[in-house]
Design an enzyme around this catalytic site. Structure first.
Site, mmCIF file in Angstrom:
data_model
loop_
_atom_site.group_PDB
_atom_site.id
_atom_site.type_symbol
_atom_site.label_atom_id
_atom_site.label_comp_id
_atom_site.label_asym_id
_atom_site.label_seq_id
_atom_site.Cartn_x
_atom_site.Cartn_y
_atom_site.Cartn_z
ATOM 1 N N CYS A 245 -19.642 -14.437 -4.328
ATOM 2 C CA CYS A 245 -20.581 -13.453 -3.755
ATOM 3 C C CYS A 245 -22.018 -13.766 -4.149
ATOM 4 O O CYS A 245 -22.957 -13.412 -3.431
ATOM 5 C CB CYS A 245 -20.221 -12.043 -4.218
ATOM 6 S SG CYS A 245 -18.772 -11.346 -3.400
ATOM 7 N N CYS B 76 -23.067 -5.691 1.320
ATOM 8 C CA CYS B 76 -22.101 -4.596 1.470
ATOM 9 C C CYS B 76 -22.599 -3.321 0.802
ATOM 10 O O CYS B 76 -22.380 -2.215 1.312
ATOM 11 C CB CYS B 76 -20.736 -5.003 0.914
ATOM 12 S SG CYS B 76 -20.731 -5.464 -0.836
ATOM 13 N N ASP C 277 0.830 -1.203 0.000
ATOM 14 C CA ASP C 277 0.000 0.000 0.000
ATOM 15 C C ASP C 277 0.868 1.259 0.000
ATOM 16 O O ASP C 277 0.563 2.224 0.679
ATOM 17 C CB ASP C 277 -0.917 -0.022 1.229
ATOM 18 C CG ASP C 277 -2.025 1.026 1.151
ATOM 19 O OD1 ASP C 277 -2.358 1.455 0.034
ATOM 20 O OD2 ASP C 277 -2.540 1.422 2.215
#
Length: 360
Positions: free
Chosen positions: A202, A208, A148
């Site tokens: 999913c 979500c 990151d």
């Protein structure tokens, strides 16, 4: 480096690296190729829509983000890693515990991943140790570690290397570990066998998307970061848009809602490392107490924490918003806010005045 293919068994070597990685606290490794060309169109469309907001660094490097061999010349393969971060003493039913926290309007909520040591420091150090271990075995090799911290399509690389699949919230999901893990990479100049990607699981679930307080997930696999609470409380430097302040609630650093509601996170794994254990003062604390930290206290209490990067001013800005939401919910924080209407920071002062107005 050049490896004699007659003496090099790539699959056996990757298995050995996996064993070393586990010893260092990583949960899994995979290998991705450097060809991410099929991801370029999606990246460009996301940037063109402005969904990256103030994160100019997302666009600054052009398509290098999707071209590992341009970012680090000589790269032939990418070793991907993931590391679970759920704290060691996390109780069963932890999602329920976190939902209850959100029902306590005067408590400041820090995202689970940020309650311990800065993951950048943890992963970077261990990725380098893993690289050193590889070098001991095969000799010096060209490599660079990331977590990151550079123009790298981390989730894309992780998905392509079998670490999981991209959920509708855009985070990576793993059948055995949910989504509560960090990602890292080692770009290497060694040709390695690529890991097989996994199937998506999913289905028709949109939990979500539906739970997001600010409707930041504008479509499956499409996140408008400008509306995301994590972006607003961490990346965004200016005033938080008026219409998004109330949905923030008492979240003062990040947001876990899309992960808390995800059925796959019943499989989230606890980290074996003490680094991610919650620090005193960052969990279960009252907003008033957190706002009163001086800048010196903020720096001292967040030393080695990812929270330090937002600085004291944004910290107080976020807490002022949460205090306004607490006032609207009936908490007796008006007198405290009144004492700070002359705050020396114009940014904080604006949010304190807004917060006071929520009690009218």
């Amino acid at each position: 480096m050049t490896i004699n293919s007659t003496q090099f068994d790539g699959n056996q070597w990757v298995s050995q690296v996996q064993a070393w990685a586990l010893e260092l606290g990583f949960s899994q490794i995979g290998v991705a190729s450097v060809d991410l060309s099929s991801a370029e169109a999606g990246l460009l469309a996301w940037l063109e829509q402005g969904f990256h907001g103030d994160m100019a660094y997302m666009a600054n490097h052009g398509l290098k983000r999707a071209r590992p061999a341009e970012l680090v010349p000589g790269t032939l393969s990418v070793i991907t890693v993931r590391m679970n971060y759920l704290p060691r003493d996390t109780p069963d039913g932890w999602q329920t515990v976190e939902w209850v926290r959100l029902d306590h309007p005067t408590e400041g909520i820090v995202s689970v991943y940020a309650r311990g040591r800065d993951y950048h420091k943890v992963l970077r150090s261990r990725l380098q140790k893993l690289s050193d271990r590889i070098a001991q075995a095969i000799g010096p090799f060209g490599h660079r570690v990331f977590t990151d911290s550079a123009p790298v399509l981390e989730a894309e690389l992780a998905a392509r290397s079998g670490q999981g699949w991209r959920g509708k919230h855009t985070l990576l999901l793993n059948r055995d570990a949910g989504s509560l893990f960090f990602l890292g990479e080692i770009y290497v100049d060694v040709p390695l066998p690529v890991s097989e990607p996994v199937q998506e699981h999913c289905g028709t679930c949109n939990a979500c998307i539906e739970v997001c307080p600010t409707q930041a997930i504008v479509a499956p696999h499409r996140l408008d970061a400008r509306r995301c609470i994590s972006y607003l409380t961490i990346e965004h430097a200016g005033a938080i848009p008026l219409e998004l302040r109330a949905p923030i609630g008492n979240r003062i650093y990040g947001c876990d809602d899309c992960q808390l509601v995800c059925p796959w996170n019943k499989f989230a794994q606890r980290s074996p490392l003490p680094d991610f254990d919650p620090r005193e003062g960052l969990s279960g604390q009252q907003l008033v107490a957190l706002f009163e930290w001086t800048e010196a206290e903020f720096l001292q209490r967040t030393e080695g924490s990812p929270i330090r990067r937002i600085g004291h001013e944004r910290w107080q800005r976020n807490i002022a918003v949460a205090l306004g939401n607490a006032l609207r919910a009936g908490a007796d924080v008006g007198p405290f806010l009144q004492r700070h209407v002359q705050h020396p920071s114009g940014l904080v002062r604006e949010h304190v005045l807004w917060a006071l107005a929520q009690g009218r």
